[in-house]
Design an enzyme around this catalytic site. Structure first.
Site, short mmCIF file in Angstrom:
data_model
loop_
_atom_site.label_atom_id
_atom_site.label_comp_id
_atom_site.label_asym_id
_atom_site.label_seq_id
_atom_site.Cartn_x
_atom_site.Cartn_y
_atom_site.Cartn_z
CE LYS A 195 -3.17 3.01 0.78
NZ LYS A 195 -4.36 3.30 0.03
CB CYS A 249 -3.92 8.66 0.27
SG CYS A 249 -5.61 8.40 0.81
N1 SAJ Z 1 -2.06 15.07 -8.81
C1 SAJ Z 1 -1.20 15.81 -9.61
N2 SAJ Z 1 -0.88 15.32 -10.84
C2 SAJ Z 1 -1.38 14.14 -11.30
C3 SAJ Z 1 -2.23 13.37 -10.48
C4 SAJ Z 1 -2.55 13.87 -9.23
O1 SAJ Z 1 -0.74 16.90 -9.23
O2 SAJ Z 1 -1.06 13.79 -12.45
C5 SAJ Z 1 -2.41 15.57 -7.46
C6 SAJ Z 1 -3.91 15.78 -7.28
O3 SAJ Z 1 -4.29 17.05 -7.73
C7 SAJ Z 1 -4.04 15.62 -5.77
C8 SAJ Z 1 -3.00 14.57 -5.44
O4 SAJ Z 1 -2.10 14.55 -6.52
O5 SAJ Z 1 -3.73 16.81 -5.09
C9 SAJ Z 1 -3.54 13.19 -5.18
O6 SAJ Z 1 -4.60 12.88 -6.07
P1 SAJ Z 1 -4.79 11.46 -6.79
O7 SAJ Z 1 -5.99 11.55 -7.63
O8 SAJ Z 1 -3.53 11.05 -7.44
O9 SAJ Z 1 -4.95 10.43 -5.57
P2 SAJ Z 1 -5.90 10.36 -4.24
O10 SAJ Z 1 -5.10 10.88 -3.10
O11 SAJ Z 1 -7.23 10.93 -4.47
O12 SAJ Z 1 -6.02 8.75 -4.09
C10 SAJ Z 1 -4.84 7.97 -3.97
C11 SAJ Z 1 -4.89 6.80 -4.96
N3 SAJ Z 1 -3.60 6.13 -5.02
C12 SAJ Z 1 -2.98 5.87 -6.19
O13 SAJ Z 1 -3.42 6.23 -7.25
C13 SAJ Z 1 -1.70 5.13 -6.11
C14 SAJ Z 1 -5.98 5.83 -4.51
O14 SAJ Z 1 -5.98 4.67 -5.35
C15 SAJ Z 1 -5.74 5.39 -3.06
O15 SAJ Z 1 -6.77 4.51 -2.61
C16 SAJ Z 1 -5.78 6.63 -2.21
O16 SAJ Z 1 -4.73 7.50 -2.63
C17 SAJ Z 1 -5.62 6.22 -0.76
O17 SAJ Z 1 -6.62 6.26 -0.02
O18 SAJ Z 1 -4.54 5.76 -0.39
#
Ligand code: SAJ
Length: 412
Positions: A195, A249
């Protein structure tokens, strides 16, 4: 189910399709809301699911006897020392042990540092007088992404880690009641590490995109075009740059890896790069507004990512506090968020008399904003788009000075 938040509630309702579920939360408001037929937060499909399974679900502030106990409580970071704060997991295990009977299974879904199930949770459950094996303990870390939680909970593959095959088989049977993805079995520490590896992997890749964006600005290149082209390579998938990484996360879990080892240089560096992005956005704003006295700026979007109402760990908060410390007057608009550190204004109020709009969150609805309308009510026409969501040509036509994060071609 102990914990009725973003993970515990949807999981409870998916389980309630086939089992009788008691949802336990220490927050009485959440419990009352659910028992009066309302869900406490927005998530696509959650309300429909709730209506469908309501008769198999009840909420309570107290634990009761059960066959299976699930723990999905928050595991925040103690930011002063960058160490996981496991008090909620501890207290959930303490609430369970008086009710634990031979043959019960306990499933930990909350994200924890490697070793926590064994060193922290198992001994507390042992206070029941039962030995490991009399009851089962497994770790099944959640993987669903907010905004698409229900779909991902059903369709994603899952990892289940345990001490013995009989607990793993039982846990597999329970998840198989609603998961259509594959269920992979392993030992408990591996599941804990997997994880943290997943979220660190994403954090590192976002940090790389953010570093590329800063390089592109120096080299007068548009990073968005460059990433699009690089991703045409069959083995390259660069993520998007942005104003930083938020959410409960990805901005937190990598620290759970670093706390128990000295081998985490890349993981820590990614955290540092992503956490510095609000400072970088402020530098852009400062440069754009350097001739304006007592500038007023408008932040569009304070949730941590697009189309959700969740502001946990949002990079917008750091940006706003830094900007206020430098004397900027900051106004805020977010169509999804109701409660925030600053008053959330309606769009016109937030933009009226402003010297600069800063897009911090990629809500789809922002793409409908008409530059001509905005230009009529602003004091000065400046735009900083940290997510590259606007049609720049339209905004230029309306007379705006524009900086898109990572677009070196726009920098004079
Ligand atoms: N972000 C960027 N650039 C990107 C993608 C995301 O700047 O290309 C930023 C987003 O704006 C945000 C942050 O990253 O601020 C996180 O967003 P996210 O959509 O990547 O992820 P979370 O935090 O909503 O969910 C993540 C997911 N983990 C992965 O994709 C590895 C989800 O599957 C997990 O279940 C979740 O964390 C968790 O609960 O751990």
């Amino acid at each position: 189910m102990l914990g009725l938040g973003y993970i515990g509630l949807p999981t409870s309702l998916l389980l309630a399709q086939n089992f009788e579920v008691i949802g336990v939360d220490i927050n009485n408001d959440v419990v009352e809301k659910l028992n009066s037929g309302q869900i406490p937060f927005k998530e696509p499909g959650l309300n429909d699911l709730f209506l469908k399974v309501k008769n198999n679900f009840r909420a309570s502030t107290n634990v009761d006897y059960a066959d299976v106990f699930l723990i999905a409580v928050p595991t925040p970071l103690d930011k002063s020392v960058k160490v996981a704060d496991l008090k909620h997991v501890q207290s959930a295990a303490r609430m369970i042990f008086p009710y634990l009977k031979e043959g019960n299974l306990v499933i930990l879904e909350s994200t924890v540092p490697p070793g926590s199930s064994e060193q922290l949770v198992a001994p507390i459950l042992g206070r029941s007088g039962l030995k490991q094996g009399d009851f089962g303990l497994v770790h099944c870390p959640e993987r669903a992404i907010p905004g698409n939680t229900i779909y991902e909970m059903i369709h994603n593959d899952r990892i289940i880690g345990g001490f013995d095959y009989s607990s793993l088989d039982r846990a597999k049977e329970i998840y198989a009641s609603f998961v259509r993805g594959n269920l992979y079995l392993t030992d408990i520490r591996t599941a804990e590490l997997v994880k943290l590896m997943e979220n660190s992997y994403r954090d590192i890749n976002i940090a790389l995109a953010n570093e590329f964006a800063q390089i592109a600005e120096e080299c007068k290149i548009n990073i968005w075009e460059a990433i699009f082209l690089a991703n045409k390579h069959p083995r390259v998938n660069i993520l998007k740059p942005g104003p930083g990484v938020g959410g409960h996360c990805i901005s937190i879990d990598p620290w759970f890896l670093t706390e128990g080892t000295t081998k985490c240089r890349m993981v820590s560096l990614a955290r540092e790069i992503n956490d510095s992005m609000p400072n970088y956005v402020l530098k852009i704003v400062r440069e754009l507004l350097d001739k304006i006295n007592e500038p007023t700026i408008t932040v569009l979007g304070v949730s941590y990512k697009g189309n959700v109402d969740d502001t946990r760990e949002t990079p917008a908060l750091k940006f706003i506090k830094l900007a206020e410390n430098e004397g900027f007057n900051v106004k805020v608009h977010d169509p999804y968020v109701k409660v925030f550190y600053k008053n959330i204004l309606n769009f016109n109020e937030a933009v009226m008399g402003s010297d600069c709009i800063i897009v911090m969150t990629d809500h789809d609805i922002f793409k409908n904003i008409k530059p001509e309308h905005v230009s009529n009510i602003m004091r000065n026409k400046n735009l900083v788009d940290t997510r590259s969501i606007f049609n720049i040509e339209l905004w230029k036509k309306a007379g705006f000075n524009i900086r898109v994060l990572g677009d070196g071609k726009q920098i004079p």
